[in-house]
Design a protein around this motif. Structure first.
Motif, PDB file in Angstrom:
ATOM      1  N   LYS A 194       1.832  12.329  -7.882  1.00  0.00           N
ATOM      2  CA  LYS A 194       1.436  13.281  -6.790  1.00  0.00           C
ATOM      3  C   LYS A 194       2.598  14.379  -6.551  1.00  0.00           C
ATOM      4  CE  LYS A 194       0.646  12.869  -1.670  1.00  0.00           C
ATOM      5  NZ  LYS A 194       1.752  13.669  -1.354  1.00  0.00           N
ATOM      6  N   LEU A 215      -4.555  17.397  -6.567  1.00  0.00           N
ATOM      7  CA  LEU A 215      -4.969  15.919  -6.404  1.00  0.00           C
ATOM      8  C   LEU A 215      -5.762  15.672  -5.236  1.00  0.00           C
ATOM      9  CD1 LEU A 215      -4.870  13.013  -7.514  1.00  0.00           C
ATOM     10  CD2 LEU A 215      -2.752  12.823  -6.431  1.00  0.00           C
ATOM     11  N   VAL A 219      -8.975  10.777  -3.919  1.00  0.00           N
ATOM     12  CA  VAL A 219      -8.412  10.143  -4.982  1.00  0.00           C
ATOM     13  C   VAL A 219      -6.882   9.605  -4.930  1.00  0.00           C
ATOM     14  CG1 VAL A 219      -7.922  10.685  -7.660  1.00  0.00           C
ATOM     15  CG2 VAL A 219      -9.767  11.732  -6.161  1.00  0.00           C
ATOM     16  N   GLY A 222      -7.297   6.558  -3.239  1.00  0.00           N
ATOM     17  CA  GLY A 222      -8.052   5.253  -3.834  1.00  0.00           C
ATOM     18  C   GLY A 222      -7.201   4.838  -4.843  1.00  0.00           C
ATOM     19  N   VAL A 223      -6.783   5.588  -5.651  1.00  0.00           N
ATOM     20  CA  VAL A 223      -5.805   4.984  -6.730  1.00  0.00           C
ATOM     21  C   VAL A 223      -4.615   3.990  -5.945  1.00  0.00           C
ATOM     22  CG1 VAL A 223      -4.281   5.402  -8.644  1.00  0.00           C
ATOM     23  CG2 VAL A 223      -6.150   6.710  -8.281  1.00  0.00           C
TER      24      VAL A 223
END
Length: 274
Positions: A194, A215, A219, A222-223
């Motif tokens: 990130k 990004l 997402v 969520g990861v």
């Protein structure tokens, strides 16, 4: 320069704070465990004196790290170094040979008092940089610097508190389920991704030729959630020891640290009081 401003209390704010608490807890427990192991080769009062220097260094370096975060948030090229360091940290954790405590004792034999103190504080520096950079990397790029710094400061304060208040709980968790270390460093690795992407975005604004990516926030989180859930499931499948043994080992480390801090405070370690 170090102006603070409370960010809006949103679900993302709580997600960032919760992640910081988890990482600060695991890294602080790791820090305490490593310090206790690193001084075991010293004899008598020298062991506790070196540990006192190590604990003091951990507090001072954590405070300095929070101040440094202001510059990291302001300059994109410092964030690039941060992303690279976090990525190195995560990768090296998974590829390096994991030694046992006996291996650490063998390496420490013959190391004198001051070399041990220097090594303790270098270790403190590494843990402080880890936690502060992780805090910086979690800050959304569009958030005002003053608000981002406030979150990092809150995380740093939590880290200092967790070094004592929750040390036993996190040490017990790491003793019983050592693989939780892997969860923490997997999170650090994804946080590094990130930070790297956001660094490219910032660099693109200055140098348009630099490729840029984006990004999406859902997402990223969520990861993060997937790593936490799947990692926790895998980490807790095979406990390394019983609850009682894990708690006893954790309390022994924390008790040693508490006694050292008390002796340093009343002057017994440095000779001010007999």
């Amino acid at each position: 320069m170090f102006g603070l401003e409370m960010p809006p209390i949103t679900p993302e704010f709580w997600a960032i704070l919760g992640t910081l608490i988890l990482l600060e807890g695991l890294l602080s427990a790791d820090n305490a465990l490593v310090l206790a192991v690193m001084v075991r080769h010293l004899k008598g009062d020298l062991q506790r004196k070196a540990l006192a220097y190590g604990i003091g260094g951990a507090v001072v370096l954590r405070i300095l790290g929070v101040l440094l975060a202001s510059y990291i948030l302001e300059y994109w090229w410092l964030r690039a170094f941060g992303a690279a360091y976090l990525a190195y940290l995560a990768i090296s954790h998974f590829v390096k040979h994991k030694g046992t405590e006996d291996d650490a004792d063998d390496k420490a034999k013959g190391r004198g008092f001051w070399p041990t103190v220097v090594l303790l504080n270098l270790t403190d520096l590494a843990f402080s940089v880890d936690s502060i950079l992780a805090g910086v990397a979690l800050i959304p790029r569009g958030m005002p610097r003053e608000q981002g710094l406030t979150i990092v400061v809150i995380g740093g304060i939590i880290g200092l508190i967790l070094m004592r208040i929750a040390a036993t709980a996190f040490l017990k968790l790491l003793n019983k389920y050592p693989a939780f270390d892997n969860v923490a460093y997997a999170l650090v690795g994804w946080i590094a991704v990130k930070l790297a992407i956001e660094t490219l975005e910032a660099a693109h604004e200055v140098f348009p030729s630099v490729p840029t990516f984006h990004l999406p926030t859902p997402v990223f989180w969520g990861v993060m959630a997937a790593i936490g859930i799947v990692g926790s499931f895998l980490a807790t499948r095979k406990p390394a020891m019983s609850d009682a043994a894990a708690e006893a080992k954790a309390e022994a480390v924390v008790g040693e640290i508490d006694d050292t801090v008390a002796d340093a405070a009343d002057g017994r370690i440095d000779g001010r009081k007999g």
